[in-house]
Design a protein around this motif. Structure first.
Motif, PDB file in Angstrom:
ATOM      1  N   LEU A 180       0.908  -1.265   0.097  1.00 24.43           N
ATOM      2  CA  LEU A 180      -0.133  -0.026   0.037  1.00 24.43           C
ATOM      3  C   LEU A 180       0.964   1.137  -0.198  1.00 24.43           C
ATOM      4  CD1 LEU A 180      -3.057   0.444   0.285  1.00 24.43           C
ATOM      5  CD2 LEU A 180      -2.646   0.780   2.693  1.00 24.43           C
ATOM      6  N   ARG A 181       0.760   2.182  -1.135  1.00 22.76           N
ATOM      7  CA  ARG A 181       1.586   3.278  -1.082  1.00 22.76           C
ATOM      8  C   ARG A 181       0.772   4.592  -1.570  1.00 22.76           C
ATOM      9  NH1 ARG A 181       7.412   1.081  -3.913  1.00 22.76           N
ATOM     10  NH2 ARG A 181       7.520  -0.245  -1.971  1.00 22.76           N
ATOM     11  N   PRO A 182       0.442   5.291  -0.361  1.00 18.39           N
ATOM     12  CA  PRO A 182      -0.200   6.547  -0.490  1.00 18.39           C
ATOM     13  C   PRO A 182       0.660   7.414  -1.304  1.00 18.39           C
ATOM     14  CG  PRO A 182      -0.011   5.779   1.878  1.00 18.39           C
ATOM     15  CD  PRO A 182       0.940   4.951   1.079  1.00 18.39           C
TER      16      PRO A 182
ATOM     17  N   GLY B  96       3.334  -1.791 -10.129  1.00 15.35           N
ATOM     18  CA  GLY B  96       3.409  -1.014  -8.840  1.00 15.35           C
ATOM     19  C   GLY B  96       4.562  -0.586  -8.301  1.00 15.35           C
ATOM     20  N   ASP B  97       5.560  -1.172  -8.461  1.00 17.56           N
ATOM     21  CA  ASP B  97       6.996  -0.805  -8.116  1.00 17.56           C
ATOM     22  C   ASP B  97       7.499   0.302  -8.899  1.00 17.56           C
ATOM     23  OD1 ASP B  97       9.532  -1.013  -6.945  1.00 17.56           O
ATOM     24  OD2 ASP B  97      10.165  -1.608  -8.930  1.00 17.56           O
ATOM     25  N   ILE B  98       7.125   0.330 -10.046  1.00 18.80           N
ATOM     26  CA  ILE B  98       7.535   1.476 -11.088  1.00 18.80           C
ATOM     27  C   ILE B  98       6.671   2.755 -10.675  1.00 18.80           C
ATOM     28  CG2 ILE B  98       7.920   2.200 -13.424  1.00 18.80           C
ATOM     29  CD1 ILE B  98       8.341  -0.800 -14.221  1.00 18.80           C
TER      30      ILE B  98
ATOM     31  N   THR C 166       4.891   3.809  -8.459  1.00 19.12           N
ATOM     32  CA  THR C 166       5.317   4.466  -6.966  1.00 19.12           C
ATOM     33  C   THR C 166       6.402   5.205  -6.996  1.00 19.12           C
ATOM     34  OG1 THR C 166       5.815   2.306  -5.933  1.00 19.12           O
ATOM     35  CG2 THR C 166       3.495   2.838  -5.875  1.00 19.12           C
ATOM     36  N   ASP C 167       7.426   4.821  -7.483  1.00 19.55           N
ATOM     37  CA  ASP C 167       8.708   5.798  -7.528  1.00 19.55           C
ATOM     38  C   ASP C 167       8.174   7.049  -8.157  1.00 19.55           C
ATOM     39  OD1 ASP C 167      10.298   3.911  -6.165  1.00 19.55           O
ATOM     40  OD2 ASP C 167      11.864   4.076  -7.569  1.00 19.55           O
ATOM     41  N   LEU C 168       7.661   7.115  -9.009  1.00 21.62           N
ATOM     42  CA  LEU C 168       7.163   8.212  -9.812  1.00 21.62           C
ATOM     43  C   LEU C 168       5.855   9.044  -8.928  1.00 21.62           C
ATOM     44  CD1 LEU C 168       7.060  10.159 -12.203  1.00 21.62           C
ATOM     45  CD2 LEU C 168       5.360   8.726 -13.266  1.00 21.62           C
TER      46      LEU C 168
HETATM   47 MN    MN Z   1      10.609   0.177  -5.966  1.00 24.08          MN
END
Ligand code: MN
Ligand code: IPM
Length: 357
Positions: A103-105, A245-247, A249-251
């Motif tokens: 979960l990444r707000p 999701g990994d990519i 969420t860095d953006l």
């Molecule tokens: Mn990452």
């Protein structure tokens, strides 16, 4: 009085220094909200691996299962080949503890400089629900004839109906509970990954029938990156696979002001969840008291929320907003106008001053 046992893995690089500030703030919140937090420290990470050759020792997972939550700093060491610590520690914890949601707000706090012109806090406030145990991360595949001109490398994306469905269900529930735009966007690549994202899309529409109050939307992952910059206000909750999701969420972290503020939770709704700043170990800043601990502090707030201590979580968030809107000059390491430990002091002080009514 509620009491929680928390396993703390400060880990590598700047992990320990940001976790120290997170604990400082959690201790402040605990004392004014009448909860007890018992912290038990574990030295898993690159240093231990270099010393002993061990990533997670035998029995570690079983021991960690007994905690109410895990609070993690960062894993990654410049002297260890990429992949060993990530797979041996971070991904093992996620997989073994079946933390199937990441979960990444993505929230722009007042006072934080946003790299996108004319975007304000009300425009950037969404959450990415990233699948966290499958996809390209499952480790399926292999290599043939390595090192020869005929080498073949295969890395497969594993998508199970069960894994996809539980992730999508979590996203719908989360979107409903959040009750902002009541809009869930599936982020995929149905135009090329026609096996995997066909499963995602069908499951998404099936589950959507149970949530008539939630608006649904679909966007290809490449378009999502474009809209994060152009129209971030379109997003409320986004659900996607592990790699995308990994990519994204860095953006996402960049548009909310950088890695200094980006926190995430590895959630097993039925088990033990783990909370971490998503920025990594930042070796060049290690031990210099320069990095921003707000991401670790926000991860602590997410942990309290998961434990059901909503008031305590909100208290931390308010204190963080006080710091960003009135004190910190920037969120970047070395440019905050405060040292790492001073940011922790500041947030802990605001927590104590506000208290819980
Ligand atoms: Mn990452
Ligand atoms: C993250 C990180 C990890 C991931 C790495 C360190 C294995 O980038 O938490 O986003 O890819 O999931």
């Amino acid at each position: 009085m509620k009491s929680y046992n928390i396993a703390v893995i400060p880990g590598d690089g700047t992990g320990p220094e940001v976790i120290r500030e997170g604990i400082k703030v959690l201790d402040a919140v605990a004392s004014c909200s009448g909860i007890t937090l018992n912290f038990h420290y574990y030295d898993f990470g690159g240093e231990r691996y270099v010393r002993t050759g061990e990533t997670l020792p035998d029995g570690a997972i079983e021991e960690l299962r007994k905690y109410d939550a895990i609070y993690l700093g960062a894993i990654g060491h410049p002297d260890v080949k990429p992949g060993i610590l990530e797979k041996g520690i971070l991904l093992s914890l996620r997989f073994e503890l079946d933390q199937y949601i990441n979960l990444r707000p993505v929230k722009l706090y007042p006072g934080v400089e946003c790299p996108i012109k004319n975007k304000r806090p009300e425009d950037i406030d969404f959450v990415v629900v990233r699948e966290n145990t499958e996809g390209l991360y499952a480790g399926a595949g292999g290599v043939l004839k390595k090192g020869t001109p005929d080498e073949v490398a295969i890395q497969e994306s594993i998508n199970t109906r069960k894994g996809v469905e539980r992730c999508i269900r979590f996203a719908f529930e989360y979107c409903k509970k959040r009750d902002k735009q009541n809009k869930l966007t599936l982020c995929g690549k149905t135009n090329v990954l026609t096996f995997a994202f066909d499963l995602w899309e069908r499951t998404f529409h099936e589950v959507a029938r149970e949530y008539p109050e939630i608006k649904t939307d679909y966007a290809h992952v490449d378009a999502v990156t474009m809209w994060f910059l152009k129209n971030p206000e379109w997003f409320d909750v986004i659900v996607t696979d592990n790699m995308f999701g990994d990519i994204i969420t860095d953006l996402g972290a960049m548009i909310q002001g950088g890695m200094g503020i980006a926190a995430g939770g590895n959630i097993n709704p039925e088990g033990v969840s783990m909370f971490e700043p998503i920025g990594g170990s930042a070796p060049k800043y290690t031990g210099r008291n320069l990095v921003n601990p707000l991401a670790a502090i926000c991860a602590g707030a997410m942990m309290l929320e998961q434990l059901g201590e909503n008031k305590a979580a909100i208290l931390i968030e308010r204190a963080v907003i006080e710091a960003t809107s009135r004190y910190l000059k920037s969120l970047a390491a070395g440019q905050m106008g405060y040292r790492t430990s001073e940011v922790g002091d500041l947030v802990a002080k605001f927590v104590n001053e506000t208290g819980i009514d």
